[in-house]
Design a protein around this motif. Structure first.
Motif, PDB file in Angstrom:
ATOM      1  N   SER A 109       4.844 -44.490 -15.599  1.00 11.49           N
ATOM      2  CA  SER A 109       3.574 -44.486 -16.420  1.00 11.49           C
ATOM      3  C   SER A 109       2.422 -43.847 -15.724  1.00 11.49           C
ATOM      4  CB  SER A 109       3.441 -45.909 -17.001  1.00 11.49           C
ATOM      5  OG  SER A 109       4.401 -45.989 -17.525  1.00 11.49           O
ATOM      6  N   LYS A 110       2.509 -43.694 -14.340  1.00  6.10           N
ATOM      7  CA  LYS A 110       1.625 -43.272 -13.453  1.00  6.10           C
ATOM      8  C   LYS A 110       0.239 -44.120 -13.696  1.00  6.10           C
ATOM      9  CE  LYS A 110       4.137 -40.329 -11.386  1.00  6.10           C
ATOM     10  NZ  LYS A 110       4.485 -40.801  -9.949  1.00  6.10           N
ATOM     11  N   ASN A 111      -1.107 -43.615 -13.866  1.00 14.00           N
ATOM     12  CA  ASN A 111      -2.183 -44.208 -13.921  1.00 14.00           C
ATOM     13  C   ASN A 111      -2.688 -44.293 -15.387  1.00 14.00           C
ATOM     14  OD1 ASN A 111      -2.529 -44.595 -11.054  1.00 14.00           O
ATOM     15  ND2 ASN A 111      -3.090 -42.414 -10.958  1.00 14.00           N
ATOM     16  N   ASN A 112      -1.989 -43.766 -16.185  1.00 14.84           N
ATOM     17  CA  ASN A 112      -2.195 -43.937 -17.646  1.00 14.84           C
ATOM     18  C   ASN A 112      -2.076 -45.170 -18.455  1.00 14.84           C
ATOM     19  OD1 ASN A 112      -2.507 -43.527 -20.537  1.00 14.84           O
ATOM     20  ND2 ASN A 112      -2.925 -41.573 -20.150  1.00 14.84           N
ATOM     21  N   LYS A 113      -2.994 -46.147 -18.381  1.00 15.64           N
ATOM     22  CA  LYS A 113      -2.752 -47.443 -18.854  1.00 15.64           C
ATOM     23  C   LYS A 113      -2.210 -47.700 -20.455  1.00 15.64           C
ATOM     24  CE  LYS A 113      -5.788 -50.035 -15.752  1.00 15.64           C
ATOM     25  NZ  LYS A 113      -6.803 -50.827 -15.408  1.00 15.64           N
ATOM     26  N   ASN A 114      -2.515 -46.600 -21.118  1.00 11.94           N
ATOM     27  CA  ASN A 114      -2.062 -46.505 -22.583  1.00 11.94           C
ATOM     28  C   ASN A 114      -0.484 -46.305 -22.526  1.00 11.94           C
ATOM     29  OD1 ASN A 114      -4.217 -47.554 -24.084  1.00 11.94           O
ATOM     30  ND2 ASN A 114      -5.175 -45.451 -23.794  1.00 11.94           N
ATOM     31  N   PRO A 143       0.347 -51.414  -2.090  1.00  9.10           N
ATOM     32  CA  PRO A 143       1.377 -52.202  -1.727  1.00  9.10           C
ATOM     33  C   PRO A 143       2.036 -52.794  -3.080  1.00  9.10           C
ATOM     34  CG  PRO A 143      -0.540 -52.795  -0.577  1.00  9.10           C
ATOM     35  CD  PRO A 143      -0.840 -51.812  -1.551  1.00  9.10           C
ATOM     36  N   LEU A 144       3.287 -53.085  -3.086  1.00 10.78           N
ATOM     37  CA  LEU A 144       4.125 -53.484  -4.167  1.00 10.78           C
ATOM     38  C   LEU A 144       3.485 -54.862  -4.857  1.00 10.78           C
ATOM     39  CD1 LEU A 144       6.371 -53.427  -6.468  1.00 10.78           C
ATOM     40  CD2 LEU A 144       7.843 -54.558  -4.676  1.00 10.78           C
ATOM     41  N   GLU A 145       3.061 -55.960  -3.854  1.00  7.34           N
ATOM     42  CA  GLU A 145       2.465 -57.135  -4.260  1.00  7.34           C
ATOM     43  C   GLU A 145       1.265 -56.679  -5.225  1.00  7.34           C
ATOM     44  OE1 GLU A 145       3.665 -56.456  -1.278  1.00  7.34           O
ATOM     45  OE2 GLU A 145       5.237 -57.679  -1.059  1.00  7.34           O
ATOM     46  N   LEU A 146       0.437 -55.799  -4.547  1.00  5.98           N
ATOM     47  CA  LEU A 146      -0.669 -55.731  -5.344  1.00  5.98           C
ATOM     48  C   LEU A 146      -0.469 -54.925  -6.712  1.00  5.98           C
ATOM     49  CD1 LEU A 146      -3.774 -55.757  -5.294  1.00  5.98           C
ATOM     50  CD2 LEU A 146      -3.890 -53.907  -4.050  1.00  5.98           C
ATOM     51  N   TYR A 147       0.328 -54.074  -6.603  1.00  2.00           N
ATOM     52  CA  TYR A 147       0.721 -53.216  -8.014  1.00  2.00           C
ATOM     53  C   TYR A 147       1.139 -54.134  -8.921  1.00  2.00           C
ATOM     54  CZ  TYR A 147       2.940 -50.008 -11.019  1.00  2.00           C
ATOM     55  OH  TYR A 147       3.604 -49.491 -11.860  1.00  2.00           O
ATOM     56  N   ALA A 148       1.977 -54.984  -8.401  1.00  2.00           N
ATOM     57  CA  ALA A 148       2.482 -56.004  -9.729  1.00  2.00           C
ATOM     58  C   ALA A 148       1.472 -56.797 -10.134  1.00  2.00           C
ATOM     59  CB  ALA A 148       3.873 -56.658  -8.777  1.00  2.00           C
ATOM     60  N   GLU A 149       0.724 -57.405  -9.279  1.00  3.04           N
ATOM     61  CA  GLU A 149      -0.509 -58.261  -9.648  1.00  3.04           C
ATOM     62  C   GLU A 149      -1.286 -57.381 -10.569  1.00  3.04           C
ATOM     63  OE1 GLU A 149      -4.261 -60.417  -7.602  1.00  3.04           O
ATOM     64  OE2 GLU A 149      -2.421 -60.114  -6.541  1.00  3.04           O
ATOM     65  N   ASN A 150      -1.642 -56.456 -10.341  1.00  3.02           N
ATOM     66  CA  ASN A 150      -2.402 -55.509 -11.276  1.00  3.02           C
ATOM     67  C   ASN A 150      -1.642 -55.294 -12.573  1.00  3.02           C
ATOM     68  OD1 ASN A 150      -4.482 -55.524  -9.154  1.00  3.02           O
ATOM     69  ND2 ASN A 150      -3.946 -53.467  -8.403  1.00  3.02           N
ATOM     70  N   VAL A 151      -0.582 -54.983 -12.438  1.00  2.00           N
ATOM     71  CA  VAL A 151       0.214 -54.492 -13.668  1.00  2.00           C
ATOM     72  C   VAL A 151       0.172 -55.881 -14.538  1.00  2.00           C
ATOM     73  CG1 VAL A 151       2.504 -54.177 -14.592  1.00  2.00           C
ATOM     74  CG2 VAL A 151       1.618 -52.632 -12.949  1.00  2.00           C
ATOM     75  N   TYR A 152       0.604 -57.027 -14.092  1.00  2.00           N
ATOM     76  CA  TYR A 152       0.871 -58.234 -14.696  1.00  2.00           C
ATOM     77  C   TYR A 152      -0.682 -58.799 -15.337  1.00  2.00           C
ATOM     78  CZ  TYR A 152       4.801 -59.253 -11.984  1.00  2.00           C
ATOM     79  OH  TYR A 152       6.006 -59.393 -11.243  1.00  2.00           O
ATOM     80  N   PHE A 189      -3.055 -56.635 -16.150  1.00  2.00           N
ATOM     81  CA  PHE A 189      -3.469 -55.668 -17.531  1.00  2.00           C
ATOM     82  C   PHE A 189      -2.445 -55.968 -18.599  1.00  2.00           C
ATOM     83  CE2 PHE A 189      -2.354 -51.627 -19.566  1.00  2.00           C
ATOM     84  CZ  PHE A 189      -3.452 -51.512 -20.036  1.00  2.00           C
ATOM     85  N   LEU A 190      -1.205 -56.169 -18.434  1.00  2.00           N
ATOM     86  CA  LEU A 190      -0.418 -56.614 -19.510  1.00  2.00           C
ATOM     87  C   LEU A 190      -0.846 -57.684 -20.407  1.00  2.00           C
ATOM     88  CD1 LEU A 190       3.025 -55.275 -18.146  1.00  2.00           C
ATOM     89  CD2 LEU A 190       1.678 -54.140 -19.871  1.00  2.00           C
ATOM     90  N   ASN A 191      -1.264 -58.864 -19.439  1.00  2.00           N
ATOM     91  CA  ASN A 191      -1.395 -59.860 -19.990  1.00  2.00           C
ATOM     92  C   ASN A 191      -2.757 -59.982 -20.840  1.00  2.00           C
ATOM     93  OD1 ASN A 191      -0.773 -62.631 -19.919  1.00  2.00           O
ATOM     94  ND2 ASN A 191      -2.105 -63.378 -18.886  1.00  2.00           N
ATOM     95  N   GLU A 192      -3.741 -58.980 -20.309  1.00  3.71           N
ATOM     96  CA  GLU A 192      -4.965 -58.902 -21.199  1.00  3.71           C
ATOM     97  C   GLU A 192      -4.739 -58.339 -22.472  1.00  3.71           C
ATOM     98  OE1 GLU A 192      -7.159 -56.307 -18.592  1.00  3.71           O
ATOM     99  OE2 GLU A 192      -7.564 -57.944 -17.102  1.00  3.71           O
ATOM    100  N   ASN A 193      -3.586 -57.512 -22.457  1.00  6.32           N
ATOM    101  CA  ASN A 193      -3.304 -56.900 -23.784  1.00  6.32           C
ATOM    102  C   ASN A 193      -1.943 -57.554 -24.667  1.00  6.32           C
ATOM    103  OD1 ASN A 193      -4.873 -54.122 -23.972  1.00  6.32           O
ATOM    104  ND2 ASN A 193      -4.431 -54.570 -21.790  1.00  6.32           N
ATOM    105  N   ILE A 194      -1.697 -58.655 -23.907  1.00  8.65           N
ATOM    106  CA  ILE A 194      -0.419 -59.431 -24.769  1.00  8.65           C
ATOM    107  C   ILE A 194      -0.694 -59.582 -26.131  1.00  8.65           C
ATOM    108  CG2 ILE A 194      -1.170 -61.479 -24.210  1.00  8.65           C
ATOM    109  CD1 ILE A 194       1.748 -62.085 -23.374  1.00  8.65           C
ATOM    110  N   ALA A 195      -1.820 -59.830 -26.771  1.00 10.06           N
ATOM    111  CA  ALA A 195      -1.765 -60.067 -28.180  1.00 10.06           C
ATOM    112  C   ALA A 195      -1.453 -58.948 -29.049  1.00 10.06           C
ATOM    113  CB  ALA A 195      -3.047 -60.420 -28.358  1.00 10.06           C
ATOM    114  N   THR A 196      -1.533 -57.736 -28.555  1.00 10.08           N
ATOM    115  CA  THR A 196      -1.116 -56.413 -29.144  1.00 10.08           C
ATOM    116  C   THR A 196       0.320 -56.101 -29.077  1.00 10.08           C
ATOM    117  OG1 THR A 196      -1.550 -54.951 -27.531  1.00 10.08           O
ATOM    118  CG2 THR A 196      -3.397 -55.422 -28.711  1.00 10.08           C
ATOM    119  N   PHE A 197       1.113 -56.853 -28.492  1.00  8.16           N
ATOM    120  CA  PHE A 197       2.417 -56.600 -28.186  1.00  8.16           C
ATOM    121  C   PHE A 197       3.307 -57.140 -29.220  1.00  8.16           C
ATOM    122  CE2 PHE A 197       1.960 -56.458 -23.232  1.00  8.16           C
ATOM    123  CZ  PHE A 197       1.161 -55.297 -23.453  1.00  8.16           C
TER     124      PHE A 197
END
Length: 210
Positions: A23-28, A109-118, A120-128
């Motif tokens: 998905s690269k850097n596009n959060k949507n 780093p993967l650990e930081l990437y995962a932390e950022n993704v988690y 962001f997704l958690n912030e939007n979880i209500a829309t899932f």
């Protein structure tokens, strides 16, 4: 939740890390890519444009993967006992190699990437869709994306998947195949993923202009 996991297994879509990365850097697009398996048929049309692109991109990636000769070669390396779960297993094994060799594909780093993704997704979880609202906390709690990087982590994933199929899939035994053909699977993944990245870049550009 259990039914959704079974659906994921039946539809061969367990390579979460690859879909998120592509998905690269596009959060949507990332949101669309993440929720795609819970969106049926033409239901994607009700979402904003870039989320629709993510949903469709996920489907295109799955089709590309399902029909790719290198992926089929990887499946033939597996023991015949897994039957139609071969594709699911290869998805998981390929995510292992992406995680293990993460520094070849990202400066973050993967650990930081995962932390950022988690986060962001958690912030939007209500829309899932509801299924993903149940799945995401498990992904975060057990840190799936980072744990993919170790054989031990993959072994836990495969054992968990086998439990969800009530032992029918025998996926808990696939770590044996991974160890037996480790370098061959890695070579398969590296060649396949290069082609997939090029395909995804072109397909994303096309979908964004539609």
């Amino acid at each position: 939740m259990a039914d959704f996991f079974v659906s994921l297994l039946q539809n061969k879509s367990m390579n979460f890390l690859a879909h998120l990365y592509l998905s690269k850097n596009n959060k949507n697009i990332l949101i669309g890519n993440f929720i795609s398996d819970a969106i049926k048929g033409k239901d994607y049309k009700k979402y904003p444009h870039e989320i629709k692109v993510g949903i469709l991109l996920h489907r295109e990636i799955d089709t590309f993967t399902d029909t790719h000769p290198i992926v089929k070669k990887s499946m033939r390396r597996l023991n015949k006992r897994y039957r139609h779960y071969n594709g699911v297993i290869i998805d998981i094994l390929y995510d292992h190699y992406l995680a293990k060799n993460w520094s070849n594909y990202s400066e973050i780093p993967l650990e930081l990437y995962a932390e950022n993704v988690y986060s962001f997704l958690n912030e939007n979880i209500a829309t899932f869709p509801e299924e993903l609202q149940h799945l995401l906390p498990n992904m975060i709690q057990y840190n799936w994306l980072v744990n993919y990087a170790s054989i031990e982590g993959i072994d836990r994933v495969l054992k968990g998947m086998n439990k969800r199929t009530k032992g029918i899939s025998k996926m808990d035994l696939a770590t044996e195949d991974l160890k037996l053909h480790y370098l061959e699977f890695e070579a398969d993944f590296t060649a396949y993923f290069k082609e997939l990245m090029d395909f995804t870049t072109e397909k994303t550009t096309y979908l964004l202009t539609k």
